[in-house]
Design an enzyme around this catalytic site. Structure first.
Site, PDB file in Angstrom:
ATOM      1  CG  HIS A 182      -2.054   0.987   1.153  1.00  0.00           C
ATOM      2  ND1 HIS A 182      -2.888   1.320   0.012  1.00  0.00           N
ATOM      3  CD2 HIS A 182      -2.356   2.221   2.263  1.00  0.00           C
ATOM      4  CE1 HIS A 182      -3.543   2.400   0.408  1.00  0.00           C
ATOM      5  NE2 HIS A 182      -3.404   2.909   1.651  1.00  0.00           N
TER       6      HIS A 182
ATOM      7  CG  PHE B  92      -9.169   7.526   5.314  1.00  0.00           C
ATOM      8  CD1 PHE B  92      -7.801   7.417   5.704  1.00  0.00           C
ATOM      9  CD2 PHE B  92      -9.449   8.999   5.000  1.00  0.00           C
ATOM     10  CE1 PHE B  92      -6.831   8.141   5.889  1.00  0.00           C
ATOM     11  CE2 PHE B  92      -8.241   9.750   4.913  1.00  0.00           C
ATOM     12  CZ  PHE B  92      -6.941   9.380   5.227  1.00  0.00           C
TER      13      PHE B  92
END
Length: 411
Positions: free
Chosen positions: A302, A398
């Protein structure tokens, strides 16, 4: 019995190339897609750089009327899907439209349209907003437009898991085919929020880099990292049941064998310091693929270049792969593309598939200062040849969303 799932088509729109071949050659060469912010007035922002899509003529793919009535994020998705569909050499008489589905996610959707139409409403009245305002802004219209354009009458859905949207979309498409619900899927992610609100919001959140030097801005795992660079683009793949692909003589890029999805259930933006959600996610994907950590040769991280993300992802990888870390190459191609948010996982899945196909691990570019808390083999600055049988791609979003994809080399 679980069915085997292969990838037979790919398409992209990215800051380092607007088709798979151009993007991959630039990724191999370590080309940086970060540059001067031009989509909005940079004088209105502390941040002066972004990773923007360049030199893309929308009307080469989509008729002018459709371009006008779609937000930029939806046009990116439609272009990448058309590329993938053509790349897969799909002929409509070979495909049952009821067996062709679409799952394409976006973390934010039509932010530019929101801004434009709110300005119009303030100036001219709220009854004067465009009649296309709603269909241009809602995230599911990327998938909807693709289904309309390509005649896909199976499942049509949109995953919204922030920066994990693209990976989760591919994972859910994979399960639909593997478990016998459909035969072919168009899947991926798209995003375009290099807008005043997008830049301003992420700046206020302190998520964006402090640096306005493109060569020292998107620097994952570097000790001087200070945040991510906003990017935009789309990645779309065609997933297909193996026997169906063989029957129609399709070219196969690779096989998808594992998918993990977990939630941190911890904080709206921060990762837990023990990286438990990411650890569980990678372990779920490995179990789903029926392989062990030693089988993985490459991890597309990521790797956002935010301080906490890179530290926690390092911890998670070391926890899962502790007995075989010497054999694991880990790079963040966000060092070249910037962070494409909801599109990132899909583009990185394509990069992982190309890595398997060509036996090449892409670099983490602009890496200079080692961080003892990120002591991975990050393939610094120069990519390398390496025979890889399995590649893993991680995405975290998120809300605590974690997604891990595992691909196998096609032989």
């Amino acid at each position: 019995m679980k069915r085997r799932v292969v990838i037979t088509g790919m398409g992209v729109v990215t800051p380092v190339g607007n088709n798979v071949n151009d993007m991959w050659e630039n990724i191999k060469d370590g080309v940086c897609g970060v540059g001067e912010l031009t989509l909005v007035n940079k004088n209105d922002h502390k941040i002066k750089i972004a990773a923007e899509v360049k030199d893309l003529n929308f009307e080469d793919y989509v008729v002018k009327k459709k371009v006008k009535h779609n937000d930029r994020f939806a046009n990116f998705a439609l272009i990448a899907a058309i590329q993938a569909y053509e790349d897969a050499d799909i002929h409509k008489d070979e495909v049952d439209p009821d067996e062709l589905g679409v799952i394409v996610g976006s973390g934010i959707g039509g932010l530019q349209t929101y801004e434009n139409e709110f300005k119009r409403a303030i100036e001219k009245g709220f009854d004067k907003v465009s009649p296309f305002f709603v269909p241009m802004t809602i995230s599911n219209l990327a998938a909807g437009n693709i289904a309309i354009e390509l005649g896909a009458k199976g499942i049509c859905s949109s995953v919204v898991t922030a920066c994990a949207s693209g990976s989760n979309s591919i994972g859910e498409a994979f399960k639909n085919i593997r478990d016998g619900y459909t035969t072919m899927m168009i899947a991926g992610g798209t995003e375009s929020c290099i807008t005043h609100l997008g830049i301003g919001g992420f700046t206020s959140l302190t998520a964006l880099t402090h640096s306005n030097d493109p060569s020292r801005a998107s620097i994952p795992f570097d000790a001087e990292r200070s945040g991510f660079v906003m990017g935009e683009g789309a990645g779309i793949i065609i997933l297909e049941e193996l026997e169906h692909a063989k029957k129609r003589g399709a070219r196969i890029y690779g096989e998808m064998v594992g998918y993990g999805a977990t939630c941190d259930a911890y904080h709206i933006t921060a990762l837990p310091e023990d990286a438990n959600g990411a650890i569980r996610c990678m372990n779920v994907a490995l179990k789903d693929a029926s392989i062990t950590p030693k089988d993985i040769g490459y991890i597309n991280a990521h790797g956002t270049a935010t301080t906490l993300n890179d530290k926690c992802e390092t911890l998670a990888i070391k926890n899962v792969f502790h007995d075989c870390m010497d054999d694991i190459s880990v790079s963040s191609t966000k060092s070249m593309t910037g962070h494409l948010l909801g599109a990132s996982g899909a583009v990185e899945a394509i990069i992982s598939l190309k890595s398997l196909q060509e036996g090449f691990v892409p670099p983490t570019i602009n890496y200079k200062v080692k961080d003892p808390e990120c002591d991975l083999d990050v393939v610094p600055n120069v990519g390398r040849k390496k025979n890889i049988n399995y590649a893993m791609s991680n995405s975290f979003g998120f809300g605590g969303h974690n997604a891990t994809l595992i691909f196998k080399k096609w032989q």
